[in-house]
Design a protein around this motif. Sequence first.
Motif, PDB file in Angstrom:
ATOM      1  N   TYR A 388     -22.045 -37.034 -38.031  1.00 54.07           N
ATOM      2  CA  TYR A 388     -20.660 -36.570 -37.961  1.00 54.07           C
ATOM      3  C   TYR A 388     -19.809 -37.238 -39.041  1.00 54.07           C
ATOM      4  O   TYR A 388     -19.003 -36.576 -39.710  1.00 54.07           O
ATOM      5  CB  TYR A 388     -20.085 -36.874 -36.581  1.00 54.07           C
ATOM      6  N   GLY A 389     -19.970 -38.542 -39.213  1.00 56.56           N
ATOM      7  CA  GLY A 389     -19.103 -39.272 -40.136  1.00 56.56           C
ATOM      8  C   GLY A 389     -19.389 -38.979 -41.595  1.00 56.56           C
ATOM      9  O   GLY A 389     -18.465 -38.871 -42.401  1.00 56.56           O
ATOM     10  N   CYS A 449      -8.838 -31.763 -33.126  1.00 54.98           N
ATOM     11  CA  CYS A 449      -8.043 -32.878 -33.664  1.00 54.98           C
ATOM     12  C   CYS A 449      -8.204 -34.124 -32.800  1.00 54.98           C
ATOM     13  O   CYS A 449      -8.270 -35.249 -33.314  1.00 54.98           O
ATOM     14  CB  CYS A 449      -6.572 -32.481 -33.757  1.00 54.98           C
ATOM     15  N   SER A 450      -8.263 -33.936 -31.481  1.00 50.16           N
ATOM     16  CA  SER A 450      -8.443 -35.071 -30.589  1.00 50.16           C
ATOM     17  C   SER A 450      -9.789 -35.746 -30.828  1.00 50.16           C
ATOM     18  O   SER A 450      -9.886 -36.978 -30.865  1.00 50.16           O
ATOM     19  CB  SER A 450      -8.318 -34.614 -29.140  1.00 50.16           C
ATOM     20  N   VAL A 451     -10.846 -34.928 -31.008  1.00 49.64           N
ATOM     21  CA  VAL A 451     -12.169 -35.486 -31.284  1.00 49.64           C
ATOM     22  C   VAL A 451     -12.169 -36.219 -32.619  1.00 49.64           C
ATOM     23  O   VAL A 451     -12.728 -37.319 -32.750  1.00 49.64           O
ATOM     24  CB  VAL A 451     -13.224 -34.358 -31.285  1.00 49.64           C
ATOM     25  N   PHE A 452     -11.523 -35.635 -33.623  1.00 50.11           N
ATOM     26  CA  PHE A 452     -11.462 -36.234 -34.954  1.00 50.11           C
ATOM     27  C   PHE A 452     -10.739 -37.581 -34.907  1.00 50.11           C
ATOM     28  O   PHE A 452     -11.201 -38.584 -35.480  1.00 50.11           O
ATOM     29  CB  PHE A 452     -10.759 -35.269 -35.903  1.00 50.11           C
ATOM     30  N   PHE A 455     -12.775 -40.285 -33.152  1.00 53.18           N
ATOM     31  CA  PHE A 455     -13.905 -40.779 -33.935  1.00 53.18           C
ATOM     32  C   PHE A 455     -13.446 -41.748 -35.027  1.00 53.18           C
ATOM     33  O   PHE A 455     -14.024 -42.811 -35.207  1.00 53.18           O
ATOM     34  CB  PHE A 455     -14.663 -39.611 -34.561  1.00 53.18           C
ATOM     35  N   TRP A 456     -12.379 -41.383 -35.769  1.00 51.56           N
ATOM     36  CA  TRP A 456     -11.977 -42.180 -36.926  1.00 51.56           C
ATOM     37  C   TRP A 456     -10.938 -43.250 -36.584  1.00 51.56           C
ATOM     38  O   TRP A 456     -10.747 -44.183 -37.369  1.00 51.56           O
ATOM     39  CB  TRP A 456     -11.424 -41.275 -38.026  1.00 51.56           C
ATOM     40  N   GLY A 457     -10.277 -43.134 -35.466  1.00 50.30           N
ATOM     41  CA  GLY A 457      -9.294 -44.145 -35.091  1.00 50.30           C
ATOM     42  C   GLY A 457      -8.114 -44.154 -36.034  1.00 50.30           C
ATOM     43  O   GLY A 457      -7.572 -43.106 -36.415  1.00 50.30           O
ATOM     44  N   ASP A 458      -7.708 -45.343 -36.454  1.00 51.01           N
ATOM     45  CA  ASP A 458      -6.520 -45.468 -37.310  1.00 51.01           C
ATOM     46  C   ASP A 458      -6.760 -44.979 -38.740  1.00 51.01           C
ATOM     47  O   ASP A 458      -5.824 -44.908 -39.535  1.00 51.01           O
ATOM     48  CB  ASP A 458      -6.031 -46.914 -37.334  1.00 51.01           C
TER      49      ASP A 458
END
Length: 1000
Positions: A388-389, A449-452, A455-458
């Motif tokens: 994913y990343g 957007c919530s999943v994104f 996953f990435w945080g700040d």
Amino acid sequence: MYIKAPEAWKALKESDNIDVPFPKPFALGSKLQLAYSKPTDISIAGSYARKTALLRDGNVTIDLAVTMPSHLFQVKDYRDHRYFHKRAYYLACIAAGIQKAPALTLDLSFAFQDDNMLQPIIVAQPRLDGSETSRIRSSWKIRIILAIRDDVFPLEKILPTRNCIRDTAAEGDHPTLRYNATLRSECCSALYVKLLHQSTVRSNAFQDACMLGAIWLRQRGLGASISAGGFGQFEWATLISILMRDGGRAGRPILSNGYSSYQLFKATLQFLSSTDLIASPIFIQSPSFKFAPTKNPMLFDGSRGMNVLYKMSSWSYQILRNEARNSLKGLNDPLADHFRILFINKVDEPLKRFDHYFRVPTHKPATETSPTTFAPDLAEMLCEKFCYGLGSRATLVYPQISGTSIWPVDSPVPHPDDSPGTSVGLLLDPEHCRRTVDRGPPIEDKIACSVFQKFWGDKAELRRFKDGTILESVIWDNSGSRRSVIESIISHILNRHFGLIDQTSCSGNNEAFARLLPQQRSPQSDMLEPFNAVMSSFHSLCKSIRATEGLPLQIRQIFAVSPQLRYASVYAPGAGQRDHPQRTVECLIQFEGSTRWPDDLLAVQRTKIAFLLKIADCIDKDNSVSAARLRLERSRRKLFEQSSLDIKTTDGIIFRLQIYHEHDLSMLEKALNGRVPCSSPKEEIALAISEHKRNFIQRPAHTQAVTTLSTRFPLLSPTMRLLKRWRDSHLLSSHLADELLELIAIRTFIHPYPWSPPGSLQSAFLRTLAFIASWDWQSEPLILDFASQLTAQEIQSIRIRFDAWRKLDPGMNRVAMFVASNIDKEGITWTDRRPAKIIASRFTSLARAACDVVRKEGLDLKPEALFVPTLGEYDILIHMKQEDYHSKKKSSFKNLQVDDVEGDPFDAMFDPKKLFFDELQELYGDDIVFFYNESAITVIAGLWNPQTGPRKWKVGLNYSTMPVAKEDGGEEDQVVINKAAVLHDIARLGGDMIAKVEQR
């Protein structure tokens, strides 16, 4: 007699010192009833029984299948590990019985069958006593595996759709896939033995195809164990057997019984590469079977009720398909050595196999509540997060878990978190891996957007792009950093999702290779960026020369011929040149045809000088040119090109311009054939023809081809540069032509098999070294096809030409390496008279030594260690002083002063160390073989020519000699080279530049 599990465990421990290898979970308070009874069948199984066994690490493995009695098990023992607990006790009883047998001198240990912790087995090896018989017997080992009859448990109860563990069912009715398949595999053991035997009878080529597949898998590090991918010799043979019966449309077989072993092998590779068993599972002889999609591959054998690929994960299946695709591409390449790339080359070394490789230790994840993350679970999490990343940056993510180890029969089962961790290999896409912006979902898609953001945080932020879209995004700003985007993404994922703050073991070696390149601003910067200045200056100079008025003839073309103009020089001219002298950038100019050119070769040379002087006068007023100077080469051979024009631009880059006249070659050929008078000897004329073709015909074509390939493959340029630096660091600068190394590096990209084209500098450089180490240049030519233009007839003619050279020059005194391409079918343009045979052998030996270091060190490799020269093998070492000699210094003696020293615009070209080396080559090149590093001349090494040894004295020896004492039976008047005198003359010639001269 039945006995409760705790009592059974205690009894075996006390009486026979056997620790029952109960699989986890197991409670000593269990009320499970255990018993032992005589096996119903004992037989040899596996590849040894089918006569397809291979040596592994010098050992032969023999599988002994023991079938347990059915009456020991109840109908519901398939649930909650009960069968596996009874199985473990039965296995321990067998181990105890073997230990008690006085005639069996065997060392016993427990292991997990194919790393499956539900299936402990016994490994028996001969006990060593130092005798010859014991040594011979030590080459084999026996694996005692257990099985049961097919009808012990109902098939419908252990299908892949069922849940057989109540603890899992409490959280939801999720199928226990691997548990069910493991149990079913023990039931089907005899059925698959029968299946494979039938295939052997039906097809004469079946066994050979199985052996070909086993070797192919072994060379790629793939095997039946879970840590090796879960696809081994048994799975390969079973797949062929199934495809010989079914798998095609309308239930027709995909493979024919009449296929040869090679056809079976290739067709199986085609099936693996073209069929996605994850997206489109195949159900053999079970058309009504319904199964929910999973992340793992599914090849369901309905007649035996088992998924043949149950040990495979999604990532191991992807690497299997990747290897199959690469092998098929290699088979379709007419220039590839098909046998070597399939069955000889080792493809399992991770630093060569993957573009980025690092290790992640076993740990407790920051966001999970489970007490410990075991290696297989960690691997699945890593694969999911990195896929994913990294997105399109990585074409494959391969977490490689450590295999389970064997343990003594008197010790408990080792805990799974005792493994060192999981290694992760990435195959990168060179076009996308340096992308600094990740575009996420649009703002309207709230769930995505919530999943994104989770996953990435700040790191996630909302941005508006130039096309007006508003997207979630991640920006990787690594300007000025020593860390690449890939390393930054890996670091962020490990920190956020796995709680790894100390990531010293997770960085890998990839970017360390990039940092070895001079003038590379950062690993993230464009690999062609150092050459932007010289390319821009070259194009400006071309425009200035073309715009010049007053030349007698119009300019037809200006060719680039220098390594700097094909992105292939170690140092790019311009910035960063303070520590070494500047090299000129060579180019050729061709005028339009004219009948006014003279017909005499020497007159043509004079005409070219006049043209160059005219060009110098015309461009002297150009604002982009600061100086121009005619240069006449000092040469004893009149027919060689002697004139050139040095032009220094305002940005400090010095170009060297020569004139190409298309009729020079025809005049030289006429002089060689005696059709025109010429005072030069024919040998000199032949050398002039060879040099003319190399400098004026082949070099421009080579430069154009390499430039095109460098833009097509972004990693080609740094690979060529790093390979040249490796050559220079081992003092081979004067023996291996730049063009030769460039062609060897190009082969890694256009003929990369058995790998895919490299996606990082690490893999490209190490694969190039691996090719050099394995290339048998004495019996094999290197043929390259830059644009798939070579026909079969042309390839055959090149091979015939190579064979002719080997017959003409069997001692390889003139041509050692033969390298041809679609633009140079002669094959000796860059290898004629150099490297010598001894240098070519040295080149290969150094590459082999480097590959041994890479293989031994693995992830602990320090790339700098590959560039450290070994000086102990040389006879002479001339140590140079580390002072700045790049600028001319005014002498205190008036007769040695140079006019206008301070104002010389070409002072950056002055390199007295290089001039000293050239002088040594001219004076002593026949007596001493010299070696040096062109990039940094700190030491000049030498080997005495064996021909300077004891010989009979005669008049005219071209070196200083001294008499040798006569030995008994020896000849009189024997002399040898006077080494002390020669080294004294060398020291006097070098003067203050030499620190010391060392003779070994």
